[in-house]
Design an enzyme around this catalytic site. Structure first.
Site, PDB file in Angstrom:
ATOM      1  N   ASP A 184       9.466 -36.626 -16.671  1.00  9.44           N
ATOM      2  CA  ASP A 184      10.692 -36.769 -17.448  1.00  9.44           C
ATOM      3  C   ASP A 184      10.567 -37.908 -18.455  1.00  9.44           C
ATOM      4  O   ASP A 184       9.844 -38.882 -18.216  1.00  9.44           O
ATOM      5  CB  ASP A 184      11.849 -37.040 -16.476  1.00  9.44           C
ATOM      6  CG  ASP A 184      13.197 -37.089 -17.163  1.00  9.44           C
ATOM      7  OD1 ASP A 184      13.618 -36.041 -17.682  1.00  9.44           O
ATOM      8  OD2 ASP A 184      13.816 -38.161 -17.175  1.00  9.44           O
TER       9      ASP A 184
ATOM     10  N   GLU B   5       7.736 -33.997 -20.678  1.00  6.91           N
ATOM     11  CA  GLU B   5       8.845 -33.720 -21.588  1.00  6.91           C
ATOM     12  C   GLU B   5       8.841 -34.778 -22.680  1.00  6.91           C
ATOM     13  O   GLU B   5       9.175 -35.932 -22.437  1.00  6.91           O
ATOM     14  CB  GLU B   5      10.178 -33.750 -20.828  1.00  6.91           C
ATOM     15  CG  GLU B   5      11.372 -33.535 -21.746  1.00  6.91           C
ATOM     16  CD  GLU B   5      12.572 -34.398 -21.375  1.00  6.91           C
ATOM     17  OE1 GLU B   5      13.697 -33.941 -21.589  1.00  6.91           O
ATOM     18  OE2 GLU B   5      12.379 -35.543 -20.888  1.00  6.91           O
TER      19      GLU B   5
END
Length: 509
Positions: free
Chosen positions: A214, A243
């Site tokens: 993340d 990400e």
């Protein structure tokens, strides 16, 4: 000639007469996977004993989904054709952290979701079904009320409390607070060691196969270099998909130098939603994005491709806003997703056209009583993708595009497949020179029954409005004289067997 000899000859003759099959399948790699993305709290409630503070009427509260619920649905996931699952974070979160991104304890499982033992069982059951497990991991920040914040010995574990004001400043992006969340200071040796040891512990303790990382761009690249090195020292084939939410693929691709294997492809996502949420949009820019990916990424075949996720409005919502039919539009988008390069990532509920707007509306509870039309279509796509290496490893070329009618070819070694998408509101025909496909070839449809043979020096491919098909490129068919000859030989041998058997019977009489 004895009966035994005849029976032994038959299978050999049949074997050599049948067409030679595909070369033995190569070793499975991550680009061959198909990932099902699950928000743990919103998927399936398998254990009602952990349902405290559950409020189905509040989109920001826990809804009851848990680890046991996912374990119960592994066969459902496998039947859809998925070979891997990605789970939102399961670490213990602070109150209201149903999504998993507000970590309270990096070494414990959120009690709403279950226990560490239940998670280990989930991983084992997934592996028993040949399904890999990717766990979402956050090392950029903690929850708003993390115990470290009140620990006088850990005040230097966080950056200064400030918002990100200049998004073009990498320093601001890496040291500022995202949505006010306490930002961890990875440059602190104690923080660095803690995060690296924690990441390795989850691998050794649970045998997971990968991390979805993340907020990658909010953490320095030097840390990701260390992180990649450390986790892969535990498991060499451990997969890291990051990400990096950015529209410039060059910016995203630069993080590949840190050892992160893959990234979710946001530029492709944006274009796919635009193209497939309404008809009569050209598909030509999709190939442009692929060519750009080829230029910027070391291995663009492992990029994670998707049409919706937990941070953006559902694809179904985008379709409904344009007053279109979600089933029709989803079929076209999914065909491209499964047929183009990249690892398809399907957000739970896409298979039932689950609706949802901005976060948290895009995180509705999954429903398992639904029209199976999209489920059946998705399952068929997964089966096709798994059988043809050209759909996971092949090159990618746009042969034709006009008014939303597009023809793509993918080739790998001696195998070629053709993907045709008619993204328009009328029946369309594409004419492709035979030289682009191959001499003495024919096309056989896999999603819809079609056989297309060349007419003169070209192939003429016609599709009705808003339909797609994937074709195999085969040798032009005709009578299989080898097979027919073998059948005749088998019958002759069988006749000889009957003759000698009858003659032996007479001699005994």
């Amino acid at each position: 000639m004895s009966k035994r000899i005849v029976l032994l000859l038959v299978p050999f003759l049949l074997f050599y007469a049948l067409p030679v099959g595909a070369v033995e399948k190569e070793e499975r790699t991550w680009q061959d996977e198909m990932i099902y993305f699950i928000m743990v709290d919103r998927f399936h409630n398998g254990d009602t004993s952990n349902d405290y503070e559950v409020d189905l009427s509040d989109p920001k509260a826990y809804h009851g989904g848990d680890i046991k619920g996912i374990t119960e649905k592994l066969d459902y996931i496998k039947d859809l054709g998925f070979t891997a699952i990605w789970l939102t974070p399961i670490l213990k979160n602070e109150p209201k952290g149903y999504h998993g991104y507000w970590t309270e304890d990096f070494y414990d499982v959120e009690e709403h979701f279950g226990t560490l033992e239940e998670f280990k069982q989930l991983v084992q059951e997934a592996h028993n079904r040949d399904i890999k497990v990717i766990l979402d991991l956050v090392v950029n920040h903690t929850g708003y009320q993390h115990p470290w914040l009140s620990d006088p010995d850990k005040q230097d574990w966080f950056h200064e409390r400030k918002d990100i004001r200049n998004w073009d400043s990498q320093e601001d992006v890496e040291t500022g607070q995202l949505f006010g969340l306490p930002d961890l200071a990875q440059e602190n040796p104690e923080v660095q060691e803690y995060l690296l040891e924690m990441a390795k512990w989850w691998i050794t303790e649970t045998d997971i196969d990968g991390y979805r990382l993340d907020t990658v761009k909010h953490v320095p690249k030097w840390f990701w270099e260390e992180f990649s090195k450390e986790v892969k020292s535990v498991k060499s084939d451990f997969f890291l998909i990051g990400e990096v939410w950015h529209d410039d693929p060059r910016y995203v691709a630069s993080y590949g130098e840190t050892g992160i294997d893959s990234f979710v492809d946001y530029p492709l996502f944006n274009e796919m939603v635009r193209v497939f949420s309404a008809p009569d949009e050209s598909l030509s820019r999709l190939e442009t994005i692929w060519k750009r990916n080829e230029a910027f990424y070391e291995n663009p075949y492992v990029l994670g491709t998707f049409i919706d996720n937990h941070d953006n409005p559902r694809f179904t919502r985008e379709v409904l806003l344009k007053k279109q039919n979600p089933e029709t539009r989803l079929k076209l988008a999914l065909t491209y997703l499964y047929g183009a390069p990249g690892i398809p990532i399907i957000y739970y509920g896409t298979e039932i056209a689950l609706d949802g707007g901005e976060d948290p509306d895009n995180r509705r509870m999954m429903g398992f009583r639904a029209d199976p039309v999209i489920i059946d279509y998705m399952t068929k796509l997964a089966s096709i993708r798994s059988k043809f290496p050209s759909l996971t490893r092949g090159d990618f070329e746009l042969l034709y595009e006009d008014g939303g009618m597009a023809v793509f070819i993918r080739s790998y070694e001696d195998e070629s497949t053709i993907m045709v998408v008619n993204n328009s509101t009328e029946t369309k025909t594409a004419t492709i020179p035979s030289g682009k496909i191959g001499e003495n070839k024919e096309l056989r449809g896999l999603l819809q029954d079609q056989i297309i043979r060349p007419s003169g020096e070209s192939f003429t491919i016609t599709l009705d409005r808003e339909l797609a098909n994937i074709f195999t490129v085969n040798e032009k068919s005709g009578l299989n004289w080898g097979f027919i000859g073998t059948l005749i030989g088998v019958w002759i041998l069988f006749g000889l067997f009957l003759y000698f058997a009858k003659k032996r019977g007479k001699n005994k009489a």
